[in-house]
Design a protein around this motif. Structure first.
Motif, PDB file in Angstrom:
ATOM      1  N   ILE A  23      71.272  56.770-132.597  1.00 15.38           N
ATOM      2  CA  ILE A  23      72.632  56.577-132.088  1.00 15.38           C
ATOM      3  C   ILE A  23      73.447  55.900-133.181  1.00 15.38           C
ATOM      4  O   ILE A  23      73.124  54.793-133.617  1.00 15.38           O
ATOM      5  N   ALA A  24      74.499  56.581-133.645  1.00 19.64           N
ATOM      6  CA  ALA A  24      75.330  56.050-134.730  1.00 19.64           C
ATOM      7  C   ALA A  24      76.771  55.942-134.253  1.00 19.64           C
ATOM      8  O   ALA A  24      77.260  56.829-133.547  1.00 19.64           O
ATOM      9  N   PRO A  25      77.467  54.877-134.637  1.00 21.09           N
ATOM     10  CA  PRO A  25      78.847  54.693-134.166  1.00 21.09           C
ATOM     11  C   PRO A  25      79.831  55.583-134.899  1.00 21.09           C
ATOM     12  O   PRO A  25      79.675  55.874-136.088  1.00 21.09           O
ATOM     13  N   LEU A  26      80.868  56.004-134.180  1.00 18.50           N
ATOM     14  CA  LEU A  26      82.015  56.698-134.756  1.00 18.50           C
ATOM     15  C   LEU A  26      83.184  55.719-134.709  1.00 18.50           C
ATOM     16  O   LEU A  26      83.565  55.254-133.631  1.00 18.50           O
ATOM     17  N   THR A  27      83.719  55.400-135.861  1.00 12.54           N
ATOM     18  CA  THR A  27      84.715  54.330-135.927  1.00 12.54           C
ATOM     19  C   THR A  27      86.068  54.848-136.393  1.00 12.54           C
ATOM     20  O   THR A  27      86.185  55.915-136.997  1.00 12.54           O
ATOM     21  N   GLY A  28      87.079  54.045-136.113  1.00 15.76           N
ATOM     22  CA  GLY A  28      88.441  54.315-136.567  1.00 15.76           C
ATOM     23  C   GLY A  28      89.141  53.004-136.816  1.00 15.76           C
ATOM     24  O   GLY A  28      88.517  51.938-136.839  1.00 15.76           O
ATOM     25  N   GLU A  29      90.440  53.059-136.995  1.00 19.08           N
ATOM     26  CA  GLU A  29      91.193  51.841-137.282  1.00 19.08           C
ATOM     27  C   GLU A  29      91.135  50.851-136.122  1.00 19.08           C
ATOM     28  O   GLU A  29      91.285  49.649-136.325  1.00 19.08           O
ATOM     29  N   GLU A  30      90.920  51.355-134.922  1.00 18.42           N
ATOM     30  CA  GLU A  30      90.897  50.482-133.744  1.00 18.42           C
ATOM     31  C   GLU A  30      89.486  50.069-133.349  1.00 18.42           C
ATOM     32  O   GLU A  30      89.268  49.536-132.268  1.00 18.42           O
ATOM     33  N   GLY A  31      88.505  50.300-134.225  1.00 17.92           N
ATOM     34  CA  GLY A  31      87.132  49.907-133.927  1.00 17.92           C
ATOM     35  C   GLY A  31      86.260  51.100-133.608  1.00 17.92           C
ATOM     36  O   GLY A  31      86.485  52.216-134.087  1.00 17.92           O
ATOM     37  N   VAL A  32      85.234  50.875-132.774  1.00 18.65           N
ATOM     38  CA  VAL A  32      84.299  51.945-132.418  1.00 18.65           C
ATOM     39  C   VAL A  32      84.956  52.866-131.394  1.00 18.65           C
ATOM     40  O   VAL A  32      85.356  52.429-130.309  1.00 18.65           O
ATOM     41  N   LEU A  33      85.052  54.149-131.747  1.00 19.97           N
ATOM     42  CA  LEU A  33      85.696  55.137-130.875  1.00 19.97           C
ATOM     43  C   LEU A  33      84.703  55.875-129.999  1.00 19.97           C
ATOM     44  O   LEU A  33      85.054  56.369-128.933  1.00 19.97           O
ATOM     45  N   GLY A  34      83.452  55.966-130.451  1.00 21.11           N
ATOM     46  CA  GLY A  34      82.439  56.718-129.723  1.00 21.11           C
ATOM     47  C   GLY A  34      81.140  56.697-130.509  1.00 21.11           C
ATOM     48  O   GLY A  34      80.939  55.852-131.385  1.00 21.11           O
ATOM     49  N   THR A  35      80.262  57.655-130.207  1.00 18.75           N
ATOM     50  CA  THR A  35      78.962  57.699-130.887  1.00 18.75           C
ATOM     51  C   THR A  35      78.549  59.129-131.187  1.00 18.75           C
ATOM     52  O   THR A  35      78.996  60.075-130.525  1.00 18.75           O
TER      53      THR A  35
END
Length: 403
Positions: free
Chosen positions: A140-152
């Motif tokens: 399980i790896a995080p998907l991130t953006g400018e607002e933090g973790v967006l999903g996985t």
């Protein structure tokens, strides 16, 4: 392009190469197909990895949604070579590709909670009760953006694998870069919309008042001309304040300019002399909406309002191979070049310069710095503005919802 975007692109390249070589070695051991002669098996596998990643990128540039996740999931699973893969946001599973969806998908959101909170990858047992199911481990790896973790991103395999952990983490980082670029695209769109609103705000109070006053002056003396001007005014405002589309055709923009000049001519009479020289072959060229009218308005203002004498405005649109070249020239009061540089840099407290700086910035954002406004001027020497518009540019086309 901003420093953030450049850093993101650099990170994307590094991620793809790292994941490509890691997966390339695995694929090479499995035995890559003959394919074209691209070097060693590892190199061929790496090229295959990069090609697959390039196919997954376009959907992700639309952001993290159910539709974009569904389109990207199959490519990402192929990239990792796993038996199953799913993408989630913070609330739900967006897409599942591969086997085991019937009994694994409903458990996903319970397992990704820690990663959503910590932002760190995990490798966990699936705890599957089906003895025939090969999905025994999940990364399980995080998907991130400018607002933090967006999903996985969740990649499933039959056993614990350090290679899969590293590859899934790197691919998730690459996906995150695409999502950040999608946010940059949305930010740029919002900026363009804000710039257009600024231009509309500049047009509305001053020009509309003067146009209506000029039309009113003909109501009794020349009712037919008043009627024609009112129709021109209605068409001009309908075009200028339309709600759909960032782009238009050069023909539409020139028509808007003709309407503007008709209204300006009603106000200034014989003091305004206009010459147009338009090559028919450039009329279909797509260009940013409301890009030329502010330049013509600037020419009229500095040629007439600031001088009090007769002004000649020349407008030319010519074919120059891969570009359409538009020039707008007046013989008005001109501008100090040093002051002009401050206006274009938005350092001058001069509201009348909003149109020039706005158009210059939009052209540079869309086509690159070498397509900004070219302005020749001097005090008492008038002004000549040249706009070079590429005939074909990806993403630039007249919107179906336009005027």
């Amino acid at each position: 392009m901003t420093g953030t975007a450049l850093a993101a692109l650099g990170a994307a390249a590094a991620v793809l190469l790292a994941a490509g070589f890691a997966l390339g070695r695995v694929t090479a051991r499995r035995g890559a197909g003959p394919g074209p002669d691209l070097g060693t098996p590892v190199e061929r596998a790496t090229f295959h990895t990069l090609h697959t990643a390039s196919l997954a990128a376009p959907p992700l540039r639309g952001g993290l949604t159910e539709d974009t996740a569904r389109k990207a999931a199959r490519r990402l699973r192929s990239l990792l070579g796993t038996q199953a893969l799913c993408l989630t946001d913070r609330e739900t599973v967006l897409a599942w590709d591969g086997i085991g969806a019937d009994h694994h998908e409903e458990r996903v959101m319970h397992r990704v909670g820690d990663v959503l909170e910590s932002g760190r990858s995990q490798s966990v047992r699936t705890g599957c009760d089906d003895v025939e199911c090969p999905l025994r481990w999940a990364v399980i790896a995080p998907l991130t953006g400018e607002e933090g973790v967006l999903g996985t991103l969740v990649a499933y395999g039959s056993g614990e694998s350090a290679v899969l952990v590293r590859a899934a983490t790197e691919v998730a980082r690459w996906v995150s870069v695409q999502l950040e670029l999608a946010e940059l695209d949305r930010s740029r769109t919002r900026l363009i919309e804000a710039e257009i609103r600024a231009l509309r705000a500049q047009i509305s109070p001053h020009f509309i008042f003067n146009s209506l006053a000029a039309i009113a002056s003909f109501v009794r003396t020349d009712p037919e001309r008043a009627r024609e001007l009112l129709l021109e005014f209605a068409d001009f405002t309908r075009y200028s304040f339309r709600r759909h589309g960032d782009f238009t055709h050069l023909a539409d923009e020139l028509r808007c300019i003709e309407q503007y000049l008709a209204l300006a001519g009603a106000r200034f009479g014989d003091r305004l002399k206009v010459t147009l020289q338009i090559a028919p072959e450039v009329l279909p060229v797509a260009m940013p909406f409301l890009c030329l009218q502010p330049l013509v308005e600037n020419a009229v203002k500095h040629g007439l309002e600031d001088s009090g004498r007769t002004c000649r405005v020349s407008i030319s649109a010519q074919d120059a191979g891969s570009e359409a070249v538009v020039t707008i020239e007046d013989d008005g009061v001109g501008t100090d070049p040093a002051e002009l540089r401050r206006i274009l840099a938005r350092e001058a407290d001069r509201p009348s310069g909003i149109g020039l700086s706005n158009v210059d910035e939009r052209l540079r954002q869309l086509y690159g710095d070498d397509h900004g406004l070219v302005i020749e001027t001097g005090i008492g020497a008038g002004m000549k503005v040249t706009v070079r518009i590429p005939k074909y540019r990806a993403g630039v086309h007249r919107n179906a919802g336009g005027a």
